[in-house]
Design a protein around this motif. Structure first.
Motif, mmCIF file in Angstrom:
data_model
loop_
_atom_site.group_PDB
_atom_site.id
_atom_site.type_symbol
_atom_site.label_atom_id
_atom_site.label_comp_id
_atom_site.label_asym_id
_atom_site.label_seq_id
_atom_site.Cartn_x
_atom_site.Cartn_y
_atom_site.Cartn_z
ATOM 1 N N VAL A 173 0.849 -1.192 0.000
ATOM 2 C CA VAL A 173 0.000 0.000 0.000
ATOM 3 C C VAL A 173 0.884 1.242 0.000
ATOM 4 N N ARG A 174 0.574 2.178 -0.906
ATOM 5 C CA ARG A 174 1.366 3.411 -1.011
ATOM 6 C C ARG A 174 0.451 4.629 -0.983
ATOM 7 N N ARG A 175 0.990 5.734 -0.556
ATOM 8 C CA ARG A 175 0.319 7.025 -0.653
ATOM 9 C C ARG A 175 0.810 7.717 -1.918
ATOM 10 N N SER A 224 -8.159 4.096 -3.322
ATOM 11 C CA SER A 224 -9.133 4.467 -2.296
ATOM 12 C C SER A 224 -8.706 5.776 -1.656
ATOM 13 N N GLU A 225 -9.560 6.298 -0.774
ATOM 14 C CA GLU A 225 -9.280 7.546 -0.047
ATOM 15 C C GLU A 225 -8.883 8.677 -1.006
ATOM 16 N N ARG A 247 -4.733 13.276 -4.301
ATOM 17 C CA ARG A 247 -4.093 12.428 -3.284
ATOM 18 C C ARG A 247 -4.952 11.193 -3.087
ATOM 19 N N CYS A 248 -4.309 10.022 -2.984
ATOM 20 C CA CYS A 248 -5.062 8.791 -2.814
ATOM 21 C C CYS A 248 -4.182 7.704 -2.201
ATOM 22 N N ARG A 249 -4.836 6.608 -1.871
ATOM 23 C CA ARG A 249 -4.166 5.418 -1.340
ATOM 24 C C ARG A 249 -4.196 4.359 -2.431
ATOM 25 N N ASP A 251 -3.342 0.409 -3.371
ATOM 26 C CA ASP A 251 -3.070 -0.931 -2.864
ATOM 27 C C ASP A 251 -2.811 -1.846 -4.053
ATOM 28 N N SER A 286 5.136 9.084 -5.109
ATOM 29 C CA SER A 286 4.650 7.816 -4.561
ATOM 30 C C SER A 286 5.441 7.528 -3.305
ATOM 31 N N PRO A 309 5.654 2.539 1.588
ATOM 32 C CA PRO A 309 5.154 2.278 2.936
ATOM 33 C C PRO A 309 6.291 1.995 3.894
ATOM 34 N N GLU A 333 3.345 -0.239 8.217
ATOM 35 C CA GLU A 333 2.214 -0.235 7.292
ATOM 36 C C GLU A 333 2.167 -1.523 6.486
#
Length: 303
Positions: A223-225, A246-247, A256-258, A260, A280, A283, A287
């Motif tokens: 999972v990355r931001r 997501s998010e 901005r998002c998450r 996976d 990017s 994690p 996390e």
């Protein structure tokens, strides 16, 4: 197929009512660097001590370099380089005296080899151990593990106390060991050093493996931001619902998002606009653990 360098089957270790390992099945191939990851209390050090016959299993089987550590422990340990997570030695000796003594226990190590490694790690061999900083004591530990060119290196949190420059030098030593056909089994909390050296990674939780994967697969599934800057404003609707995304939050020209897993869907959607910049965020280890542990809990509930 070659015999594994390390192989455990249904390995269990209990401490009274507490369990250290709960059926660990582990296979490390000859010549690979295997990163063994997990939070404190997950069972990493317990596993390593069982491999070295420093403690005995409650049940299960262990094979290291093709032999049972319990039956052939003395001969086996001559073929292994081991660095404990809590490297503690007699502080009255100088670093050279200690390393010479340990080398003699293994049948002798050329003085030039010790000098070479000390120069690489910037260690003063003439100083007494008790006068060394934690980082310099760790250098002594690294040298004693590598100096006899062992078939197998077992390293428990090996870069603890080393400054960033020397961490890189240590990682170069690990890569050289692999290039020479040696096997490295390394526990760590530091994801970056594992990513730079390991061929495969095993993540352990509560005494059993949660997953085993190649480093490339691990990063791909992590999972990355993600933050993307566009030339013109975009909308959340364009990116919400994409696979693994997501998010989602949009502020003007910034998304901005998450993320996976794979980035393919997000990248293709972003390509419909002019991208000015992209960040990017890899994690951190916690996390990564949380992601795998959450998946495991979901599987248990579904079952």
């Amino acid at each position: 197929m070659a015999e594994p360098a390390i192989h455990t089957e249904d390995l269990v270790k209990t401490y009274g009512r507490n369990r250290g390992l709960t059926g660990l099945d582990l296979r490390v191939e000859p010549g690979e660097v295997y990163g063994f990851l997990g939070p404190n209390g997950a069972g990493k050090s317990t596993t390593i001590r069982l491999l070295l016959d420093l403690i005995r299993p409650t049940s299960g089987r262990v094979s290291v370099l093709g032999v049972d550590p319990r039956r052939d422990g003395v001969a086996l340990r001559r073929r292994i380089g081991y660095l404990a997570g809590d490297f503690v030695v007699d502080g009255r000796q100088t670093a050279r005296e200690l390393l010479t003594y340990l080398g003699n226990l293994r049948g002798g190590v050329p003085r030039g080899r010790i000098d070479e490694l000390a120069a690489r790690l910037d260690l003063d061999l003439g100083r007494r151990i008790r006068g060394l900083s934690k980082g310099n004591r760790q250098k002594v530990g690294v040298i004693q593990a590598f100096m006899h060119d062992p078939e197998l290196l077992i390293l428990d949190e090996p870069t603890s106390g080393l400054d960033p420059f020397l961490q890189q030098e240590f990682l170069a030593m690990v890569r050289e060991a692999r290039a020479a056909g040696r096997t490295v089994f390394m526990s760590s909390h530091v994801m970056s050093e594992v990513q730079q050296t390991a061929d495969r990674v095993g993540i352990i939780r509560e005494g059993r493996l949660v997953t085993v994967a190649r480093v490339e697969e691990l990063r791909e599934r992590a999972v990355r931001r993600v933050e993307i800057h566009f030339d013109d404003p975009v909308t959340e609707a364009e990116f919400s619902g994409l696979p693994g995304v997501s998010e989602v939050a949009v502020t003007g020209t910034t998304l901005r998002c998450r993320l996976d897993g794979r980035a393919d869907g997000l990248v293709k959607a972003a390509a419909g606009h002019t991208v000015v910049g992209l960040l990017s965020e890899e994690p951190d280890l916690e996390e990564l653990f949380f992601g795998y542990y959450s998946r495991e809990e979901d599987t248990r509930v579904a079952a």
